[in-house]
Write a protein that holds these residues in place. Sequence first.
Motif, mmCIF file in Angstrom:
data_model
loop_
_atom_site.group_PDB
_atom_site.id
_atom_site.type_symbol
_atom_site.label_atom_id
_atom_site.label_comp_id
_atom_site.label_asym_id
_atom_site.label_seq_id
_atom_site.Cartn_x
_atom_site.Cartn_y
_atom_site.Cartn_z
ATOM 1 N N PRO A 46 5.957 15.476 -10.896
ATOM 2 C CA PRO A 46 6.099 14.316 -9.798
ATOM 3 C C PRO A 46 7.349 14.217 -9.124
ATOM 4 C CG PRO A 46 6.591 13.614 -11.779
ATOM 5 C CD PRO A 46 6.531 15.298 -12.159
ATOM 6 N N PHE A 47 7.185 13.300 -8.091
ATOM 7 C CA PHE A 47 8.549 12.749 -7.542
ATOM 8 C C PHE A 47 8.242 11.431 -7.089
ATOM 9 C CE2 PHE A 47 5.896 13.965 -3.584
ATOM 10 C CZ PHE A 47 6.294 13.087 -2.724
ATOM 11 N N LEU A 48 9.177 10.576 -6.851
ATOM 12 C CA LEU A 48 9.269 9.205 -6.125
ATOM 13 C C LEU A 48 10.584 9.156 -5.366
ATOM 14 C CD1 LEU A 48 8.059 6.410 -6.566
ATOM 15 C CD2 LEU A 48 9.742 5.977 -8.016
ATOM 16 N N VAL A 49 10.456 8.640 -4.200
ATOM 17 C CA VAL A 49 11.427 8.629 -3.187
ATOM 18 C C VAL A 49 11.828 7.031 -3.223
ATOM 19 C CG1 VAL A 49 12.188 8.673 -0.784
ATOM 20 C CG2 VAL A 49 10.616 10.406 -1.487
ATOM 21 N N VAL A 50 13.430 7.076 -3.466
ATOM 22 C CA VAL A 50 13.993 5.734 -3.428
ATOM 23 C C VAL A 50 14.717 5.598 -2.194
ATOM 24 C CG1 VAL A 50 15.727 4.465 -4.752
ATOM 25 C CG2 VAL A 50 14.251 6.152 -6.180
ATOM 26 N N THR A 51 14.640 4.678 -1.621
ATOM 27 C CA THR A 51 15.236 4.140 -0.251
ATOM 28 C C THR A 51 16.103 2.966 -0.531
ATOM 29 O OG1 THR A 51 13.356 5.042 0.660
ATOM 30 C CG2 THR A 51 14.733 3.730 2.112
ATOM 31 N N PHE A 52 17.471 3.085 0.148
ATOM 32 C CA PHE A 52 18.228 1.823 0.082
ATOM 33 C C PHE A 52 19.023 1.639 1.267
ATOM 34 C CE2 PHE A 52 20.024 5.246 -2.274
ATOM 35 C CZ PHE A 52 21.438 5.426 -1.482
ATOM 36 N N SER A 53 19.503 0.674 1.695
ATOM 37 C CA SER A 53 20.527 0.505 2.853
ATOM 38 C C SER A 53 21.740 0.107 2.500
ATOM 39 C CB SER A 53 19.646 -0.609 4.097
ATOM 40 O OG SER A 53 18.446 0.212 4.417
ATOM 41 N N ARG B 268 7.428 11.652 2.515
ATOM 42 C CA ARG B 268 7.929 13.089 2.597
ATOM 43 C C ARG B 268 9.311 13.071 3.387
ATOM 44 N NH1 ARG B 268 4.722 15.466 -0.893
ATOM 45 N NH2 ARG B 268 2.780 15.646 -0.426
ATOM 46 N N VAL B 269 10.220 13.410 2.319
ATOM 47 C CA VAL B 269 11.446 13.704 2.756
ATOM 48 C C VAL B 269 11.947 15.157 2.973
ATOM 49 C CG1 VAL B 269 12.311 11.251 2.321
ATOM 50 C CG2 VAL B 269 12.509 13.158 0.644
ATOM 51 N N ARG B 270 10.887 15.864 2.456
ATOM 52 C CA ARG B 270 11.073 17.238 2.372
ATOM 53 C C ARG B 270 9.742 17.984 2.581
ATOM 54 N NH1 ARG B 270 13.670 18.139 -3.718
ATOM 55 N NH2 ARG B 270 15.940 16.788 -3.227
ATOM 56 N N ARG C 213 22.460 14.750 -2.807
ATOM 57 C CA ARG C 213 21.374 14.121 -3.389
ATOM 58 C C ARG C 213 20.560 13.145 -2.433
ATOM 59 N NH1 ARG C 213 22.357 10.553 -8.657
ATOM 60 N NH2 ARG C 213 20.162 10.673 -8.499
ATOM 61 N N ILE C 214 21.349 12.858 -1.287
ATOM 62 C CA ILE C 214 20.543 12.291 -0.240
ATOM 63 C C ILE C 214 19.660 13.160 0.904
ATOM 64 C CG2 ILE C 214 21.119 10.918 1.885
ATOM 65 C CD1 ILE C 214 22.082 9.450 -0.447
ATOM 66 N N ASP C 215 18.535 12.744 0.653
ATOM 67 C CA ASP C 215 17.513 13.934 1.591
ATOM 68 C C ASP C 215 17.541 13.552 2.895
ATOM 69 O OD1 ASP C 215 15.996 15.664 -0.447
ATOM 70 O OD2 ASP C 215 15.970 13.834 -1.350
ATOM 71 N N LYS D 12 0.746 -1.168 0.041
ATOM 72 C CA LYS D 12 -0.031 -0.084 0.082
ATOM 73 C C LYS D 12 0.878 1.455 -0.012
ATOM 74 C CE LYS D 12 -3.766 2.207 2.480
ATOM 75 N NZ LYS D 12 -4.701 2.091 3.435
ATOM 76 N N THR D 13 1.786 1.493 0.662
ATOM 77 C CA THR D 13 2.736 2.750 0.813
ATOM 78 C C THR D 13 4.093 2.495 0.158
ATOM 79 O OG1 THR D 13 3.552 1.786 3.039
ATOM 80 C CG2 THR D 13 1.671 3.053 3.229
#
Length: 119
Positions: free
Chosen positions: A61-68, A51-53, A77-79, A33-34
């Motif tokens: 548009p925007f899309l947040v890409v997350t990685f570890s 929301r990172v900002r 570039r890292i918010d 869902k999220t």
Amino acid sequence: MFFELHPDALPIYRILEQKILKDIPDVRVKFQKTQISFYNKHMFACASFMRVRKKKDCPEPFLVVTFSLPHQVVSPRIDVATEPYPGRWTHHVLTASKEEIDDELMEWIREAAAFSDRK
């Protein structure tokens, strides 16, 4: 359904998914869902509308890409980067165009996949 409220972000996601599936073997994609999560042995990256900002600072548009990763990446570039566990840094990158799914971001994602696969 994931893109129902953000249809203009779908082309950004498609490029991300295409590059991940091309560059990283044996990836499973899980739609939730999220977020949309990418797994090998464990989850190594995801895409979301987190929301990172502040809202006024988020492009459309925007899309947040997350990685570890096992270390913190320092880049404009890292918010957001947090260390939820010792030796595990979670990074969030807000992308606003297909062009931002570039070699630098993909290198971080490939490194995240290798890190996940070693756990």
